[in-house]
Design a protein around this motif. Structure first.
Motif, PDB file in Angstrom:
ATOM      1  N   GLN A 160     -74.105  66.013  -6.503  1.00 34.33           N
ATOM      2  CA  GLN A 160     -74.638  65.180  -5.434  1.00 34.33           C
ATOM      3  C   GLN A 160     -74.141  63.739  -5.590  1.00 34.33           C
ATOM      4  OE1 GLN A 160     -76.510  66.013  -2.775  1.00 34.33           O
ATOM      5  NE2 GLN A 160     -76.560  68.187  -3.300  1.00 34.33           N
ATOM      6  N   PRO A 161     -74.122  62.977  -4.496  1.00 27.64           N
ATOM      7  CA  PRO A 161     -73.622  61.596  -4.595  1.00 27.64           C
ATOM      8  C   PRO A 161     -74.618  60.642  -5.257  1.00 27.64           C
ATOM      9  CG  PRO A 161     -74.206  62.115  -2.331  1.00 27.64           C
ATOM     10  CD  PRO A 161     -74.380  63.381  -3.112  1.00 27.64           C
ATOM     11  N   ALA A 162     -75.865  61.103  -5.465  1.00 30.74           N
ATOM     12  CA  ALA A 162     -76.858  60.258  -6.113  1.00 30.74           C
ATOM     13  C   ALA A 162     -77.544  61.074  -7.207  1.00 30.74           C
ATOM     14  CB  ALA A 162     -77.891  59.767  -5.100  1.00 30.74           C
ATOM     15  N   PRO A 163     -77.958  60.421  -8.294  1.00 30.15           N
ATOM     16  CA  PRO A 163     -78.630  61.162  -9.355  1.00 30.15           C
ATOM     17  C   PRO A 163     -80.084  61.456  -8.991  1.00 30.15           C
ATOM     18  CG  PRO A 163     -78.538  58.858  -9.928  1.00 30.15           C
ATOM     19  CD  PRO A 163     -77.841  58.992  -8.600  1.00 30.15           C
ATOM     20  N   GLY A 164     -80.714  62.314  -9.765  1.00 33.72           N
ATOM     21  CA  GLY A 164     -82.136  62.598  -9.558  1.00 33.72           C
ATOM     22  C   GLY A 164     -82.428  64.064  -9.322  1.00 33.72           C
ATOM     23  N   GLY A 165     -81.407  64.808  -8.904  1.00 32.25           N
ATOM     24  CA  GLY A 165     -81.620  66.239  -8.665  1.00 32.25           C
ATOM     25  C   GLY A 165     -82.702  66.465  -7.629  1.00 32.25           C
ATOM     26  N   MET A 166     -83.505  67.492  -7.826  1.00 33.55           N
ATOM     27  CA  MET A 166     -84.579  67.824  -6.879  1.00 33.55           C
ATOM     28  C   MET A 166     -85.657  66.730  -6.842  1.00 33.55           C
ATOM     29  SD  MET A 166     -84.150  70.819  -5.398  1.00 33.55           S
ATOM     30  CE  MET A 166     -83.050  72.212  -5.590  1.00 33.55           C
ATOM     31  N   ALA A 167     -85.750  65.966  -7.926  1.00 29.05           N
ATOM     32  CA  ALA A 167     -86.790  64.927  -7.982  1.00 29.05           C
ATOM     33  C   ALA A 167     -86.571  63.863  -6.901  1.00 29.05           C
ATOM     34  CB  ALA A 167     -86.799  64.276  -9.367  1.00 29.05           C
ATOM     35  N   ARG A 168     -85.338  63.719  -6.443  1.00 31.51           N
ATOM     36  CA  ARG A 168     -85.056  62.768  -5.360  1.00 31.51           C
ATOM     37  C   ARG A 168     -85.845  63.096  -4.103  1.00 31.51           C
ATOM     38  NH1 ARG A 168     -79.189  63.092  -3.597  1.00 31.51           N
ATOM     39  NH2 ARG A 168     -79.577  65.272  -4.063  1.00 31.51           N
ATOM     40  N   TYR A 169     -86.147  64.399  -3.937  1.00 31.88           N
ATOM     41  CA  TYR A 169     -86.739  64.838  -2.682  1.00 31.88           C
ATOM     42  C   TYR A 169     -88.252  64.682  -2.661  1.00 31.88           C
ATOM     43  CZ  TYR A 169     -82.096  66.945  -2.460  1.00 31.88           C
ATOM     44  OH  TYR A 169     -80.743  67.145  -2.477  1.00 31.88           O
ATOM     45  N   GLN A 170     -88.806  64.216  -3.777  1.00 32.95           N
ATOM     46  CA  GLN A 170     -90.251  64.004  -3.808  1.00 32.95           C
ATOM     47  C   GLN A 170     -90.591  62.708  -3.069  1.00 32.95           C
ATOM     48  OE1 GLN A 170     -91.985  64.280  -7.660  1.00 32.95           O
ATOM     49  NE2 GLN A 170     -90.941  66.207  -8.142  1.00 32.95           N
ATOM     50  N   SER A 171     -91.862  62.632  -2.641  1.00 34.48           N
ATOM     51  CA  SER A 171     -92.276  61.439  -1.894  1.00 34.48           C
ATOM     52  C   SER A 171     -92.882  60.379  -2.796  1.00 34.48           C
ATOM     53  CB  SER A 171     -93.271  61.843  -0.810  1.00 34.48           C
ATOM     54  OG  SER A 171     -94.317  62.587  -1.382  1.00 34.48           O
ATOM     55  N   HIS A 172     -93.154  60.742  -4.073  1.00 31.00           N
ATOM     56  CA  HIS A 172     -93.837  59.793  -4.959  1.00 31.00           C
ATOM     57  C   HIS A 172     -92.936  58.622  -5.318  1.00 31.00           C
ATOM     58  CE1 HIS A 172     -96.199  63.330  -5.205  1.00 31.00           C
ATOM     59  NE2 HIS A 172     -95.379  63.944  -6.024  1.00 31.00           N
ATOM     60  N   ASP A 173     -93.453  57.423  -5.156  1.00 25.83           N
ATOM     61  CA  ASP A 173     -92.683  56.230  -5.511  1.00 25.83           C
ATOM     62  C   ASP A 173     -92.377  56.182  -7.000  1.00 25.83           C
ATOM     63  OD1 ASP A 173     -92.577  55.348  -2.936  1.00 25.83           O
ATOM     64  OD2 ASP A 173     -94.456  54.224  -3.076  1.00 25.83           O
ATOM     65  N   LYS A 174     -93.327  56.695  -7.802  1.00 26.51           N
ATOM     66  CA  LYS A 174     -93.152  56.630  -9.257  1.00 26.51           C
ATOM     67  C   LYS A 174     -91.922  57.419  -9.704  1.00 26.51           C
ATOM     68  CE  LYS A 174     -96.404  57.152 -12.528  1.00 26.51           C
ATOM     69  NZ  LYS A 174     -97.689  57.682 -13.056  1.00 26.51           N
ATOM     70  N   THR A 175     -91.740  58.590  -9.104  1.00 30.97           N
ATOM     71  CA  THR A 175     -90.589  59.421  -9.455  1.00 30.97           C
ATOM     72  C   THR A 175     -89.294  58.725  -9.072  1.00 30.97           C
ATOM     73  OG1 THR A 175     -91.982  61.278  -8.902  1.00 30.97           O
ATOM     74  CG2 THR A 175     -89.656  61.750  -9.253  1.00 30.97           C
ATOM     75  N   ARG A 176     -89.297  58.155  -7.855  1.00 31.57           N
ATOM     76  CA  ARG A 176     -88.092  57.463  -7.393  1.00 31.57           C
ATOM     77  C   ARG A 176     -87.757  56.283  -8.299  1.00 31.57           C
ATOM     78  NH1 ARG A 176     -88.925  57.282  -0.834  1.00 31.57           N
ATOM     79  NH2 ARG A 176     -88.844  59.527  -0.525  1.00 31.57           N
ATOM     80  N   GLN A 177     -88.787  55.570  -8.722  1.00 25.74           N
ATOM     81  CA  GLN A 177     -88.558  54.421  -9.611  1.00 25.74           C
ATOM     82  C   GLN A 177     -88.001  54.871 -10.950  1.00 25.74           C
ATOM     83  OE1 GLN A 177     -92.406  52.587  -9.557  1.00 25.74           O
ATOM     84  NE2 GLN A 177     -92.028  51.688  -7.544  1.00 25.74           N
ATOM     85  N   TRP A 178     -88.521  56.017 -11.426  1.00 19.88           N
ATOM     86  CA  TRP A 178     -88.043  56.552 -12.712  1.00 19.88           C
ATOM     87  C   TRP A 178     -86.541  56.833 -12.636  1.00 19.88           C
ATOM     88  CZ3 TRP A 178     -85.631  60.933 -14.504  1.00 19.88           C
ATOM     89  CH2 TRP A 178     -85.656  61.145 -15.890  1.00 19.88           C
ATOM     90  N   ILE A 179     -86.113  57.424 -11.529  1.00 17.63           N
ATOM     91  CA  ILE A 179     -84.684  57.753 -11.380  1.00 17.63           C
ATOM     92  C   ILE A 179     -83.848  56.469 -11.376  1.00 17.63           C
ATOM     93  CG2 ILE A 179     -82.944  58.766  -9.840  1.00 17.63           C
ATOM     94  CD1 ILE A 179     -85.222  60.639  -8.815  1.00 17.63           C
ATOM     95  N   GLU A 180     -84.286  55.475 -10.573  1.00 14.29           N
ATOM     96  CA  GLU A 180     -83.571  54.195 -10.479  1.00 14.29           C
ATOM     97  C   GLU A 180     -83.430  53.537 -11.850  1.00 14.29           C
ATOM     98  OE1 GLU A 180     -81.946  52.738  -8.005  1.00 14.29           O
ATOM     99  OE2 GLU A 180     -82.357  54.600  -6.907  1.00 14.29           O
ATOM    100  N   GLU A 181     -84.536  53.578 -12.582  1.00 17.86           N
ATOM    101  CA  GLU A 181     -84.575  52.940 -13.890  1.00 17.86           C
ATOM    102  C   GLU A 181     -83.585  53.613 -14.847  1.00 17.86           C
ATOM    103  OE1 GLU A 181     -88.762  52.508 -15.189  1.00 17.86           O
ATOM    104  OE2 GLU A 181     -87.965  53.157 -17.138  1.00 17.86           O
ATOM    105  N   LYS A 182     -83.606  54.942 -14.859  1.00 16.90           N
ATOM    106  CA  LYS A 182     -82.713  55.671 -15.778  1.00 16.90           C
ATOM    107  C   LYS A 182     -81.252  55.434 -15.393  1.00 16.90           C
ATOM    108  CE  LYS A 182     -86.111  56.899 -17.871  1.00 16.90           C
ATOM    109  NZ  LYS A 182     -86.440  56.341 -19.183  1.00 16.90           N
ATOM    110  N   LEU A 183     -80.995  55.391 -14.091  1.00 19.26           N
ATOM    111  CA  LEU A 183     -79.614  55.176 -13.632  1.00 19.26           C
ATOM    112  C   LEU A 183     -79.114  53.805 -14.074  1.00 19.26           C
ATOM    113  CD1 LEU A 183     -77.153  56.127 -12.007  1.00 19.26           C
ATOM    114  CD2 LEU A 183     -78.183  55.042  -9.998  1.00 19.26           C
ATOM    115  N   SER A 184     -79.956  52.790 -13.921  1.00 20.59           N
ATOM    116  CA  SER A 184     -79.481  51.451 -14.290  1.00 20.59           C
ATOM    117  C   SER A 184     -79.319  51.345 -15.804  1.00 20.59           C
ATOM    118  CB  SER A 184     -80.399  50.366 -13.734  1.00 20.59           C
ATOM    119  OG  SER A 184     -81.689  50.525 -14.239  1.00 20.59           O
ATOM    120  N   GLN A 185     -80.169  52.061 -16.563  1.00 23.37           N
ATOM    121  CA  GLN A 185     -79.994  52.060 -18.026  1.00 23.37           C
ATOM    122  C   GLN A 185     -78.658  52.701 -18.404  1.00 23.37           C
ATOM    123  OE1 GLN A 185     -83.424  53.998 -19.739  1.00 23.37           O
ATOM    124  NE2 GLN A 185     -84.819  52.385 -19.092  1.00 23.37           N
TER     125      GLN A 185
END
Lengths: 86, 977
Positions: B206-231
């Motif tokens: 996929q062009p963005a990381p996160g896998g299936m977790a990207r498709y969740q509506s929770h802001d916390k999950t989305r933030q987790w993905i962003e954080e890991k990507l920037s790390q």
């Protein structure tokens, strides 16, 4: 797959050309069976096998590669002069 | 509750994280223009424009829409691009929208909405598994006729025949650990490994990381993905490859990956093929949601639950307001909640007796039916309602989207490529690897049967410590063993892409196809471009039920690379067109080109075939003119392409002696000898001349064609067979340019160019060698002849090739020196009766080519072919031997490959051939058409007799007299003169 050339180190297999069984010995006499086996007969072992590969697109060394024909695992590679008889 | 925003007729959820609603993108589908947003896939953009019908199915031409949001898409298969750029069978779910993108539906005529071949659907009860095998068996000849029609009706897109104008790249990558998949498990694993200082590559299709977790509506999950990507982005020892599918796992830690690159300009590649060498690999490849098999489960508007969740939450597309969710597990309830939040009507049809999260949905205004199944989807070209079956009762429920979930199947393709075989696990109710860890790989997250978000993260971290997360495996979604609904009479698709329905598997089983591999091939299940990613497990369950055995007994089919289709262009990379194979040019090449030579490909070499006098002169006239000139005056030809091998060392004489049939240790310094090289089986391998340059130095020439194989053979003898001989062998083909000077005037020309050497017949006789200088440049002169005339071969260092050529022409002008090409060179040697590759084709012996004496005289104890060249049968007079043929009718010329018979007519076939023609030409000296041929019994039986050379393909028969193969100067007086 990568093969370790004793001179060049690990190189991509596309630089090599497969040249068959490394264990065949050119007969020293005129024995018909020995010549027949040398020219025409090849074992097709399952498992560990000594093979000759030529580093044609590299240093052009001939290399003995000990390879598992079942799993494709490569154990070691060395120059033909360093091969020990089984 | 969030109020959706309306843009260009498309309703978008403004919380969508995957699209940039500030940037609109125009695209065309089936000739109509639409607008989408940056980040959209073709599928999401079309859904947003309320286009649900995207394709027609393979066999029955049933209407099809989007069913997934990933690479496993079996239905929404479209043709991408136009003209030469057209790429058939691409998945709309994987196409990133770009400005001006053009896509078309395929496998329909005249239009997607009205497709004539959909009549197949009405007759589908006859088009069952094995239909073609059973119906078109007889008469066998008619298959040629049927085949064309069947091929036209079936199949998907059509590949273009035009040259691919796009560029593709190939590159090698090296790392300590390759992490496949950038979902929660992959991201956490990559970070933990990077923290240990490991050199890591993480790849995701996929062009963005996160896998299936990207498709969740929770802001916390989305933030987790962003954080890991920037790390990860901040780390120098981590490379992130997005839009990159690791499609194959190969031997020795080699992985194939395909990147759909961002094309910055006309020169940047569209595809990049990465060959990744990794010491270890972490497979965080996730899991695929399964459809449930029920009636009309392929109707546009039916899609997987995760896909609806992706479209709603990630792409912001809300494709319907009235949604039914059909499930056998808990994973859909988050989607139900999201939809209710957006103001949709939600009805959950749950096959299980009770479901724990149902209460919350009911509290929020949703409907949940337990112990219920969807038996049929209904509607014309898109879903309008579903028929629900609950405890013996049937009722219809209106809807515009049906989302389904039949449970999840771990993606274990790469592990299978490496030899692991997944088996069905009764507790997890899905397939699973028996070993999550091998010597160099470890499987984590949903690919390992772990479903909870936190557990997936934990398993990734554990993998970095070398620990497997077997303990975290569970059926935490409480999936029930429901694979198909039996209460339907409509077509229930198992494999969407190949149109394999429920009864096809039953039929195969009844007809005795019990092995899963046989069922697969008979029904073609899992054999389409999607490799049955959504179909395979359901098919195994259906087969197990039909056979009345367990899933383990049915087994699984083998996954083979590639995971998703790889365009041939990616494998080719830059090696296309002129870059397909290297072009070898001689040092004199540019002179040939400037002077109008017609060039011919000889292997990788370019050689001048002939030098036309003017535009109207054709090959036949030119070569006759050139060879007549050589025989009467003098000509020169570029022979740089001959293989040249330098053999040096104190044992060089012994080495060359063993390689050839004839003796070379006795060859005097400064002399040349013709040699015949055999193979160990006794047949002729190659021929050429070898010169003793010095006591311990020989120079061997080979034919142009065999240069590489002779060198390799000598290296084998040198390094493997006789390592005790002190000798070194290496190619000097590229170091020397070669020019052959031939004809009665050749010595006069040579005298003009050498600095101060005596080149008289006494000083440099036939088969002599001279090392001298021309204009101060080192020159090696060999007195050898291929044409049969007095001739010299001059070698100078390659850089001086063109200068020498020009100098010879200048100095030779008084003697009418002219260049000649390979065509006349070949014709001259046929007149002389020299053999080349056409005669030495690996089936000829020295006796066959008239060199039997060479073998009789050979007393050497060791030489290649020493044992088998003395086979009794090689002396059999019935063997085909080299002869010459002369056409009795001057107007008739031979054809190479003609079969020789004693009779002028072929009355009955098959006939026993006496032999065949190998080389032919017109001989200006004899004013006759001549040929070299092999004929059983040879010259001793056939001399002066009449035979017939037949070429039945052209209905050509040439009457010929058998003569000696030496058509001119058989005693060799000219070349010694």
């Amino acid at each position: 797959m990568r093969i370790r050339c004793p001179y060049c180190g690990p190189r991509d297999h596309s630089e090599f050309s497969y040249e068959g069984d490394a264990t065949i010995k050119r007969p020293q006499n005129e024995d018909a069976k020995a010549w027949h086996d040398y020219v025409y007969l090849r074992a097709n072992p399952r498992g560990r096998h000594k093979e000759l590969w030529s580093h044609v697109a590299g240093c052009r060394a001939w290399v003995v590669v000990e390879r598992n024909t079942l799993t494709h695992e490569i154990y070691e590679s060395y120059l033909p002069g360093d091969m020990k008889d089984d | 509750m969030t109020e959706p925003t309306t843009v260009n007729g498309a309703v978008r959820n403004e919380k969508a994280s995957g699209v940039n609603t500030q940037k609109r993108i125009k695209f065309t589908f089936d000739g109509r223009q639409y607008t989408g947003f940056e980040g959209d896939t073709l599928a999401s953009a079309l859904l947003a424009n309320d286009v649900k019908l995207l394709a027609r199915s393979f066999k029955y031409h049933r209407p099809r829409g989007v069913i997934t949001a990933g690479s496993e898409e079996p239905n929404a298969i479209v043709e991408l691009g136009e003209g030469a750029c057209v790429e058939p069978n691409t998945r709309a779910t994987m196409i990133r929208l770009s400005d001006g993108l053009v896509a078309n539906s395929q496998n329909r005529w005249p239009s997607l909405k009205f497709d004539i071949s959909s009549i197949n659907n009405l007759f589908s009860r006859f088009l069952v598994a094995g239909f073609y095998y059973k119906t078109f068996m007889w008469p066998a000849k008619a298959w040629m006729f049927y085949e064309k029609i069947i091929r036209k009706a079936a199949g998907l897109g059509t590949a273009t025949r035009k040259f691919d104008p796009d560029r593709h790249d190939k590159l090698n990558q090296f790392c300590e650990v390759l992490v496949v998949g950038a979902g929660p498990a992959g991201l956490s694993s990559a970070l933990a490994l990077a923290a240990q200082g490991k050199n890591v590559i993480i790849a995701d299709e996929q062009p963005a990381p996160g896998g299936m977790a990207r498709y969740q509506s929770h802001d916390k999950t989305r933030q987790w993905i962003e954080e890991k990507l920037s790390q990860l982005n901040a780390l120098e020892n981590v490379r992130i490859l997005l839009s990159t599918t690791v499609f194959g796992a190969y031997d020795g830690g080699c992985y194939g990956a395909l990147e759909h690159a961002k094309q910055e300009n006309d020169y940047s590649p569209r595809l990049r093929y990465h060959r990744i060498y990794a010491e270890e690999a972490v497979f965080a490849t996730g899991a695929l949601e399964r459809p449930i098999v029920f009636g009309n489960n392929d109707l546009p508007g039916v899609m997987l639950a995760y896909a609806l969740r992706a479209y709603v939450n990630y792409y912001g597309v809300i494709p319907g307001k009235n949604i039914v969710i059909f499930t056998n597990n808990n994973s859909v309830y988050d989607l139900a909640a999201d939809l209710l939040d957006l103001g949709c009507r939600v009805t959950v049809i749950d096959s299980r007796a009770d479901s724990e999260p149902a209460g919350k949905i009911r509290d929020s205004g949703g409907l949940v039916y337990n112990n219920a199944v969807v038996a049929d989807a209904k509607g014309w070209q898109q879903i309008e309602k579903v028929s629900v079956y609950q405890k013996g009762l049937r009722f219809d429920q209106d809807c515009d989207i049906l989302a389904m979930s039949g449970g999840w199947t771990p993606t274990v393709h790469l592990q299978s490529h490496l030899g692991s075989r997944p088996i069905f696990n009764d507790e997890l109710l899905t397939i699973n690897l028996t070993e999550l860890k091998t010597e160099t790989t470890i499987t984590v997250g949903s690919a390992a049967g772990i479903w909870d978000h936190g557990d997936c993260i934990r398993s990734g971290e554990m993998a970095a410590e070398g620990e497997t997360a077997q303990s975290l495996q569970s059926n935490s979604n409480a999936t029930e063993a429901l694979y198909y609904v039996s209460q339907s009479r409509n077509k229930s698709l198992v494999d969407y892409q190949n149109d394999v329905a429920l009864p096809d598997i039953w039929l195969a089983e009844r007809e005795g196809y019990r092995s899963v591999e046989h069922v697969k091939r008979y029904t073609t299940l899992g054999m389409a471009t999607d490799q049955g990613k959504t179909a395979n497990l359901n098919a195994l369950a259906i087969l197990a039920q039909a056979r009345g055995c367990s899933m383990q007994q049915v087994g699984t089919t083998t996954f083979r690379p590639p995971y998703t289709p790889v365009a041939m262009g990616a494998y080719a990379g830059r090696s296309v067109g002129l870059h397909f194979s290297p072009v070898r040019r001689t040092a004199i090449h540019h002179w040939h080109e400037r002077n109008g030579a017609v060039m011919l490909d000889v292997g990788q070499w370019k050689r001048p075939q002939y030098y036309p006098l003017n535009e109207s002169e054709r090959l036949r006239d030119a070569y006759v003119r050139e060879m007549t000139h050589v025989r009467s005056k003098v000509g020169m030809v570029d022979v740089t392409t001959l293989g040249k091998i330098s053999i040096q060392g104190t044992d060089a004489g012994e080495f060359v002696n063993r390689v050839y049939l004839n003796r070379f240790d006795t060859l005097k310094i400064g002399k040349v000898r013709y040699g015949v090289m055999l193979r160990e089986d006794g047949f002729v391998f190659d021929d050429g001349t070898t010169t003793r340059i010095a006591e311990n130095e020989y120079m061997m020439t080979t034919t142009t064609a065999n240069a590489a194989s002779v060198l390799l053979f000598l290296e084998r003898l040198n390094q493997v067979v006789w390592p005790e001989l002190k000798v070194h062998v290496f190619s000097v083909t590229d170091q020397w340019a070669g020019i052959a000077l031939a004809g009665p005037n050749s010595r006069k020309v040579l005298e003009q160019v050498v600095d101060d050497a005596d080149v008289s017949n006494d000083a440099l006789p036939f088969m002599g060698f001279l090392e001298t200088t021309i204009c101060g440049v080192q020159a090696r002169i060999f007195r050898i002849s291929f044409s049969g005339e007095v001739a010299y071969e001059i070698n100078v260092p390659a850089d001086y090739g063109e200068s020498l050529w020009a100098y010879l022409l200048e100095k030779g002008s008084n003697f009418e020196l002219k260049p000649y090409g390979t065509e006349s060179m070949g014709a001259l040697r046929i007149e002389k009766g020299h053999v080349v590759g056409a005669e030495l084709d690996g089936r000829t012996t020295v006796q066959d080519i008239g060199f039997g004496k060479m073998l009789e005289n050979c007393k050497k104890p060791i030489f290649i072919g020493q044992y088998y060249s003395r086979r009794r049968l090689f002396n059999d007079p019935e063997r085909m031997q080299l002869v010459g043929l002369v056409s009795t009718d001057k107007t008739m010329s031979f054809k190479n490959g003609s079969q020789i018979l004693a009779e002028p007519e072929i009355t009955d076939t098959p006939v026993d051939s006496l032999g065949y023609v190998t080389s032919m030409t017109y001989s200006p000296e004899r004013d006759e058409n001549i040929a070299l041929a092999f004929i059983s019994g040879g010259l001793s039986r056939w001399e002066d007799k009449i035979v017939y050379a037949h070429f039945p393909l052209f209905k050509l028969t040439v009457e010929a007299k058998v003569v000696s193969p030496h058509f001119i100067d058989p005693q060799g007086e000219r070349l010694r003169g």
